[in-house]
Design an enzyme around this catalytic site. Structure first.
Site, PDB file in Angstrom:
ATOM      1  N   LYS A   1      16.089  40.761 -84.018  1.00 16.86           N
ATOM      2  CA  LYS A   1      15.462  41.259 -82.797  1.00 16.86           C
ATOM      3  C   LYS A   1      13.944  41.090 -82.817  1.00 16.86           C
ATOM      4  O   LYS A   1      13.351  40.780 -81.788  1.00 16.86           O
ATOM      5  CB  LYS A   1      15.842  42.722 -82.552  1.00 16.86           C
ATOM      6  CG  LYS A   1      17.311  42.857 -82.200  1.00 16.86           C
ATOM      7  CD  LYS A   1      17.657  44.201 -81.629  1.00 16.86           C
ATOM      8  CE  LYS A   1      19.115  44.213 -81.180  1.00 16.86           C
ATOM      9  NZ  LYS A   1      19.603  45.563 -80.885  1.00 16.86           N
TER      10      LYS A   1
ATOM     11  N   LYS B   1      31.280  36.396 -76.761  1.00 15.88           N
ATOM     12  CA  LYS B   1      31.787  37.738 -76.569  1.00 15.88           C
ATOM     13  C   LYS B   1      31.590  38.171 -75.116  1.00 15.88           C
ATOM     14  O   LYS B   1      30.601  37.794 -74.495  1.00 15.88           O
ATOM     15  CB  LYS B   1      30.975  38.682 -77.480  1.00 15.88           C
ATOM     16  CG  LYS B   1      31.774  39.790 -78.116  1.00 15.88           C
ATOM     17  CD  LYS B   1      30.937  40.525 -79.151  1.00 15.88           C
ATOM     18  CE  LYS B   1      30.568  41.889 -78.642  1.00 15.88           C
ATOM     19  NZ  LYS B   1      29.764  42.680 -79.568  1.00 15.88           N
TER      20      LYS B   1
ATOM     21  N   LYS C   1      27.695  41.994 -70.787  1.00 16.34           N
ATOM     22  CA  LYS C   1      27.008  42.213 -69.517  1.00 16.34           C
ATOM     23  C   LYS C   1      25.757  41.366 -69.422  1.00 16.34           C
ATOM     24  O   LYS C   1      25.385  40.895 -68.363  1.00 16.34           O
ATOM     25  CB  LYS C   1      26.587  43.688 -69.428  1.00 16.34           C
ATOM     26  CG  LYS C   1      27.398  44.500 -68.491  1.00 16.34           C
ATOM     27  CD  LYS C   1      26.619  45.720 -68.069  1.00 16.34           C
ATOM     28  CE  LYS C   1      25.520  45.363 -67.099  1.00 16.34           C
ATOM     29  NZ  LYS C   1      24.570  46.436 -66.848  1.00 16.34           N
TER      30      LYS C   1
END
Ligand code: TRP
Length: 346
Positions: free
Chosen positions: A114, A202, A205
């Site tokens: 990240k 996967k 959203k």
């Protein structure tokens, strides 16, 4: 009878719970309520580590709370709450930060990924990497340890964070005396659901609306997404081409969804048809869409029920927070005592 095991898990607040979240995690959380003493958390404080909009976050947290109830988390048996309503955990996070090594935190794969995405790895000027991202696993450890949990159902991607939680618990126990059980990772057999539009990824959203199906989504759009789901060109790969008797990713994903919706027999039969070269994809899509339409309709009804009954949702959220605070407060009091800090006047 031995006391029930304490289970703890957390989920990120997103405004939409997908069937991927449901089959991949939440359905298992629902089942665990029968055997264990469960505590489930909407981790809005963890969500602060990624860019976000304040009003949107609060809305997403409420939505996720309601979605959990609608999906079958039973507040009469289970403590389910929003993380920021329990300040005891945040204080415990600070205490535990002093039993956590900076080296361990900076070696966490999720932190490296990240912070890399934010430009941290590239050395670009102006990249802002919040220290919260580094601290993320300490807060996660505080979540788990505040409830003295024995078991934590999470995906493989959280193994490293769980290992760190155990290390922190161990360090606390050996330095200040026993307080925390070492939480075990519970890798349940859950169903991984992929994106209908790109079955190599996967269901998520963040990839966009074509890539997920909401657990409360309207029938029309569920059907549309299944109808346009990526399959293959119709040539059944022989066993060996794609591994042990596995169909192409798109077909596998539809079969998985069909089975997960409670139609394992149909899924088995259609897989056989696939390898026999007789499966009509419209039939598979039709059954899968029907099954998902039934599931999402039931979920929508439960959600509407809850919202109809719960006149004061925020009041309910606060009340559940109180319940969690009582539990976390007890642990925090013992941690303060052992670590030599004061307890604030109440
Ligand atoms: N980090 C977890 C995830 O991204 C969410 C989480 C936060 C969590 N606190 C937790 C999971 C405590 C289990 C236990 O999925």
């Amino acid at each position: 009878m031995p006391p029930r095991k304490r289970v703890y898990s957390g989920i990120q607040p997103t405004a939409v719970m997908t069937v991927g979240n449901y089959f991949g995690a939440v359905q298992n959380w629902v089942r665990l309520q029968d055997e264990c003493d469960c505590v489930y958390c909407v981790v809005d404080l963890h969500a602060l580590t990624a860019p976000y909009d304040a009003a949107e976050l609060r809305r997403a947290s409420r939505e996720m709370f309601v979605s959990l109830l609608a999906a079958g988390i039973d507040p009469d048996r289970t403590t389910v709450y929003i993380q920021s309503t329990v300040p005891e955990q945040t204080e415990l996070c600070w205490l535990l930060a002093n039993l956590t090594s900076l080296g361990d935190l900076s070696r966490m794969t999720q932190f490296k990924e990240k912070s890399g995405l934010l430009g941290g790895g590239s050395g670009e000027d102006g990249a802002f990497i919040p220290a919260g991202l580094l601290f993320y696993p300490v807060l996660q450890a505080a979540d788990i340890l505040a409830y003295r949990a024995d078991r934590v159902p999470v995906g493989q991607d959280q193994s490293q964070h769980l290992e760190l939680s155990r290390r922190i618990a161990r360090r606390f126990n050996s330095r200040f005396g026993y307080l925390f059980p070492e939480p075990e990772t519970l890798h349940a057999t859950v169903t991984k659901v992929l994106s209908p539009a790109d079955p190599t990824r996967k269901m998520s959203k963040s990839l966009g609306p074509r890539h997920y199906i909401g657990l409360f989504e309207e029938e029309d759009s569920v059907r549309r997404k299944i109808r346009s789901a990526v399959t293959d060109s119709g040539v059944a790969p022989r066993t060996g081409d794609t591994g042990e008797g596995r169909a192409s990713p798109g077909i596998e994903n539809l079969l998985t969804l069909l089975a997960a919706c409670g139609h394992a027999d149909d899924a088995r039969r259609m897989r056989d048809d696939y390898f026999a070269g007789t499966l009509r994809y419209v039939d598979l899509k039709g059954l899968t869409a029907d099954a998902l339409a039934v599931l999402t309709a039931a979920m929508r009804e439960r959600r509407a029920d809850i919202l109809g009954r719960e006149k004061d949702l925020d009041g309910r959220i606060m009340a559940m927070g109180e319940q969690a605070r009582a539990m976390a407060g007890e642990t925090l009091a013992r941690a303060r005592e052992k670590m030599g800090t004061f307890r604030p006047a109440t």
